[in-house]
Design an enzyme around this catalytic site. Structure first.
Site, PDB file in Angstrom:
ATOM      1  N   GLU A  25      42.383 -60.704  13.574  1.00 34.22           N
ATOM      2  CA  GLU A  25      43.095 -61.294  14.717  1.00 34.22           C
ATOM      3  C   GLU A  25      42.069 -61.947  15.637  1.00 34.22           C
ATOM      4  O   GLU A  25      41.071 -61.334  16.017  1.00 34.22           O
ATOM      5  CB  GLU A  25      43.887 -60.205  15.455  1.00 34.22           C
ATOM      6  N   ARG A  26      42.326 -63.199  15.976  1.00 30.27           N
ATOM      7  CA  ARG A  26      41.395 -63.997  16.788  1.00 30.27           C
ATOM      8  C   ARG A  26      40.018 -64.057  16.126  1.00 30.27           C
ATOM      9  O   ARG A  26      38.983 -64.055  16.821  1.00 30.27           O
ATOM     10  CB  ARG A  26      41.266 -63.437  18.212  1.00 30.27           C
ATOM     11  N   GLU A  41      51.838 -55.634  24.808  1.00 27.52           N
ATOM     12  CA  GLU A  41      52.184 -56.654  23.819  1.00 27.52           C
ATOM     13  C   GLU A  41      52.891 -56.047  22.606  1.00 27.52           C
ATOM     14  O   GLU A  41      52.568 -56.348  21.454  1.00 27.52           O
ATOM     15  CB  GLU A  41      50.930 -57.433  23.406  1.00 27.52           C
ATOM     16  N   ASP A  60      42.810 -62.439  30.835  1.00 24.24           N
ATOM     17  CA  ASP A  60      42.591 -62.275  29.397  1.00 24.24           C
ATOM     18  C   ASP A  60      41.432 -63.135  28.899  1.00 24.24           C
ATOM     19  O   ASP A  60      41.671 -64.173  28.271  1.00 24.24           O
ATOM     20  CB  ASP A  60      43.885 -62.661  28.653  1.00 24.24           C
ATOM     21  N   GLU A  95      37.833 -66.570  21.408  1.00 21.85           N
ATOM     22  CA  GLU A  95      39.259 -66.918  21.428  1.00 21.85           C
ATOM     23  C   GLU A  95      39.560 -68.054  22.406  1.00 21.85           C
ATOM     24  O   GLU A  95      40.246 -69.013  22.054  1.00 21.85           O
ATOM     25  CB  GLU A  95      40.087 -65.682  21.788  1.00 21.85           C
ATOM     26  N   TRP A 150      54.724 -65.229  29.282  1.00 21.02           N
ATOM     27  CA  TRP A 150      53.426 -64.560  29.193  1.00 21.02           C
ATOM     28  C   TRP A 150      52.699 -64.378  30.517  1.00 21.02           C
ATOM     29  O   TRP A 150      51.636 -63.734  30.578  1.00 21.02           O
ATOM     30  CB  TRP A 150      52.519 -65.294  28.197  1.00 21.02           C
TER      31      TRP A 150
HETATM   32  C1  GCV Z   1      44.509 -57.857  19.864  1.00 22.56           C
HETATM   33  C2  GCV Z   1      45.018 -61.334  23.766  1.00 22.56           C
HETATM   34  C3  GCV Z   1      44.934 -61.847  22.357  1.00 22.56           C
HETATM   35  C4  GCV Z   1      45.585 -60.888  21.380  1.00 22.56           C
HETATM   36  C5  GCV Z   1      44.902 -59.520  21.544  1.00 22.56           C
HETATM   37  C6  GCV Z   1      45.085 -59.068  22.983  1.00 22.56           C
HETATM   38  C7  GCV Z   1      44.411 -57.745  23.278  1.00 22.56           C
HETATM   39  O1  GCV Z   1      46.338 -61.354  24.210  1.00 22.56           O
HETATM   40  O2  GCV Z   1      45.508 -63.124  22.281  1.00 22.56           O
HETATM   41  O3  GCV Z   1      45.417 -61.394  20.084  1.00 22.56           O
HETATM   42  O4  GCV Z   1      45.432 -58.568  20.653  1.00 22.56           O
HETATM   43  O5  GCV Z   1      44.522 -60.029  23.844  1.00 22.56           O
HETATM   44  O6  GCV Z   1      43.329 -57.780  23.844  1.00 22.56           O
HETATM   45  O7  GCV Z   1      44.957 -56.707  22.956  1.00 22.56           O
END
Ligand code: GCV
Length: 645
Positions: free
Chosen positions: A140-141, A265, A344, A372, A507
């Site tokens: 992820e990312r 989330e 974030d 990211e 969001w």
């Molecule tokens: C792992 C952001 C990212 C998500 C990530 C989240 C987090 O929202 O876009 O991909 O999820 O941070 O840190 O939990």
């Protein structure tokens, strides 16, 4: 261009040339035990001779003292360089320090220098999945290929993991979490039926002084244990965690602990059972305590389903609102992991006020090495200066962020890419993270210099590399979202510009641009009151339109386009100027790289060129979309008459 045991994989900062100075010497390594054996193996691998009569001596201190579990003392006298430690890990870190110094470690005399890490735990979180996720991919990312830990649903080639462990030990990292904080069905089982895979990874990391941590699903007692509830105060649930944890330690005696993303989330958490995050974290902390483990409990808790029409809800407030009232309620082995900014991982954010608000709680500051929101390893963006500014920020009158935090954690940027990090220059970010976690006071430009020396050699055009990278974070900032307002990225994958992409979504990341102005009013006087979460002087500095630093203006204030910044420019003209200049600067970066032609590995050269070409293209796209957007909204022309669409 390969490590000596992995074909086709770039050696990063441990190429054979980095060991040249050691290879030419006789070396003595005192003591026994697994980490000492690692040092001995490194000495032999470097090509040095192990001998009693040595020019480099690594041994245990006795009289130097107070070096702790990981510190070392370095000195040189009468032609002998000496590394002394109180414990084996110190020898390992001392050895790699000598590697970094190269010939300088064997020149002249050196008075005793003590090197002790500022933070006890220096950790990387991998957001890796075991299965390839249908939307997020395997990491992820992740912008560097697949996971180095997991392949086709199982633990993978451990030689790559071993090479990674060496690289991390060489920059002082001592903990890794091996799976994503979003824990899906397969990954949840790493805690139980797939524990053997985790143990195999732990075995490979252990000789380099690195402990394994695991992200777990808060609802594991339900998902894995078949219990009717995951209520953290339920006796059955607590017994389940205790037993699961006992089994983990049976398999991995030096297991580090759990990482938890809860009520965030879509992940389950204690709110689902009417419990607090203190209750949730403590249930896991209690299960880990008998074995010396810790739980990293993430403070990234906010409403990701908010109504964009509702101007009173402010995502920036969420972590403080949820966690500050809980200060003092967490167990000693519960560590609250707080993202450095309140939103974030944006290119520019103020420091999270949570870091100052919980003096009775162990806080870890979370950074993001994976880029990211800073160019996704397609843009060269050296983050050392950003992290240095974060860690050195005087958040309270008594302490800076590094002083307030007990630990520093970062999301890794590594994958199974031949260069480890996609963009070869992004290796410098991983390197810098390790070095700053060890010593937050280090100068990020000197760290980059070190990285260049060990990775690309001492002969390359370092001036050109510095010119490309030193200011690249500020360059990236200049052509993306202006003045701290954040986001403006394409929703979902988060790459490239989309000014209104998140504006009407749930969001909570808005810029509120209209025909008159832009920015988020977070003041106490007329806005969301977020400024009130800061200690003095910041709460007043950020509240004040006059005193708020330009780079954060739109994070804290909604202002007209004609508002004059502290730098003398209007907001609208500043947007135009920085976007033209930033995009232009990427063209210059691309040109500067030409000076490295023939000085670096051909494969690396090709990869960097390709990425810089993309950065030039993407920066122009950002420039044109952002400038055009604000020109159309405001109707104010560029004072310099440049082309806006
Ligand atoms: C792992 C952001 C990212 C998500 C990530 C989240 C987090 O929202 O876009 O991909 O999820 O941070 O840190 O939990």
């Amino acid at each position: 261009m390969s490590t000596d045991d992995l074909d086709g994989v770039h050696p990063a900062w441990l190429p054979p040339e980095a060991f040249r100075a050691i290879a030419a010497r006789q070396v003595r390594v005192a003591g026994t035990g697994p980490l000492v054996e690692t040092v001995r193996a490194e000495v032999t691998r470097a090509g040095a001779t192990i001998a009693e009569d040595a020019e480099l001596v690594l041994g245990f201190a006795g009289e130097v003292g107070s070096l702790g579990d990981e510190g070392f003392a370095l000195s040189r006298r009468d032609g002998v360089t000496t590394v002394l430690a109180d414990a084996p890990a110190g020898l390992l870190y001392g050895f790699f320090h000598v590697v970094r110094l190269g010939e300088a470690a064997f020149t002249g005399d050196r008075p005793v220098e003590r090197h002790v890490p500022a933070m006890r735990r220096r950790m990387l979180d991998h957001w890796d999945h075991v299965d390839v996720h249908p939307v997020m991919g395997q990491v992820e990312r992740g912008y560097s290929g697949g996971s180095i830990f997991w392949r086709a649903g199982a633990a993978r080639d451990l030689a790559r993991v071993r090479a990674y462990a060496r690289l991390l030990a060489a920059v002082g990292i001592n903990a890794i979490s091996v799976n994503n904080v979003n824990v899906h069905a397969t990954e949840a089982k790493l805690l139980t039926e797939r524990l053997g895979d985790v143990a195999a990874i732990a075995d490979v990391l252990r000789p380099y002084g690195i402990r394994v941590h695991l992200s777990v699903n808060f609802a594991a007692p339900v998902i894995l244990g078949g219990l009717p509830t995951a209520d953290p105060l339920d006796e059955g649930v607590r017994a389940w965690w205790a037993e699961a944890t006992r089994r983990v330690y049976e398999a991995i005696p030096d297991f580090g602990g759990y990482v938890v993303k809860a009520d965030s989330e879509g992940q389950p958490g204690p709110f689902g059972y009417g419990r607090s995050h203190g209750d949730g974290a403590n249930a896991l902390a209690d299960a880990l305590a008998p074995f010396g483990g810790v739980v990293h409990w993430r403070a990234f808790v906010y409403n990701h389903r908010q109504d964009w029409r509702d101007r009173s809800t402010d995502r920036a407030r969420a972590a403080y609102d949820h966690f500050a009232p809980l200060d003092g309620q967490f167990r000693d082995n519960a560590i609250l992991q707080v993202k450095y900014g309140p939103i974030d991982f944006q290119t520019r954010e103020p420091i999270s006020p949570v870091i100052a608000a919980m003096p009775a709680t162990a806080v870890a500051v979370e950074l993001q090495v994976t880029q990211e929101y800073t160019g996704q390893q397609r843009h060269a963006c050296y983050l050392g200066p950003m992290w240095s500014a974060i860690l050195g920020f005087p958040l309270t009158e008594a302490a800076d962020v590094a002083g307030l935090a007990k630990e520093v954690v970062a999301v890794s940027n590594v994958g199974d890419d031949p260069f480890w990090t996609g963009h070869p220059l992004a290796q410098a970010n991983l390197y810098a993270f390790g070095r700053l976690a060890w010593d937050p006071a280090l100068d990020p430009v000197s760290i980059l210099d070190e990285w260049i020396d060990v990775t690309l050699g001492t002969e390359v055009d370092r001036e050109a590399l510095h010119a490309i990278l030193d200011d690249s974070w500020r360059t990236y900032e200049s052509y993306t979202a202006p003045l701290g307002v954040g986001f403006m990225v394409r929703p979902g994958h988060h790459y490239g510009p989309d000014v209104d992409g998140y504006e009407y979504t749930p969001w909570g990341t808005y810029h509120f641009a209209d025909r008159d102005g832009v920015g988020v009013d977070r003041t106490r006087a007329t806005g969301t009151g977020f400024t009130g979460q800061y200690p003095e002087p910041w709460s007043d500095v950020y509240e004040s339109l006059e005193r708020c630093p330009d780079e954060l203006l739109l994070f804290f204030h909604h202002v007209p386009y004609g508002h004059v910044l502290r730098n003398g420019s209007t907001v609208i003209q500043h947007i135009y100027d920085t976007h033209f200049a930033g995009a232009e600067r990427t063209v210059e970066m691309r040109r500067l790289w030409e000076r490295l032609a023939g000085q670096v590995d051909a494969g690396l050269d090709t990869r960097v060129r390709e990425r810089l070409d993309e950065q030039v293209r993407s920066a122009a796209e950002w420039r044109d979309q952002v400038n055009t957007y604000f020109y159309r909204k405001s109707g104010v022309p560029d004072a310099k008459g440049r082309r806006i669409y």
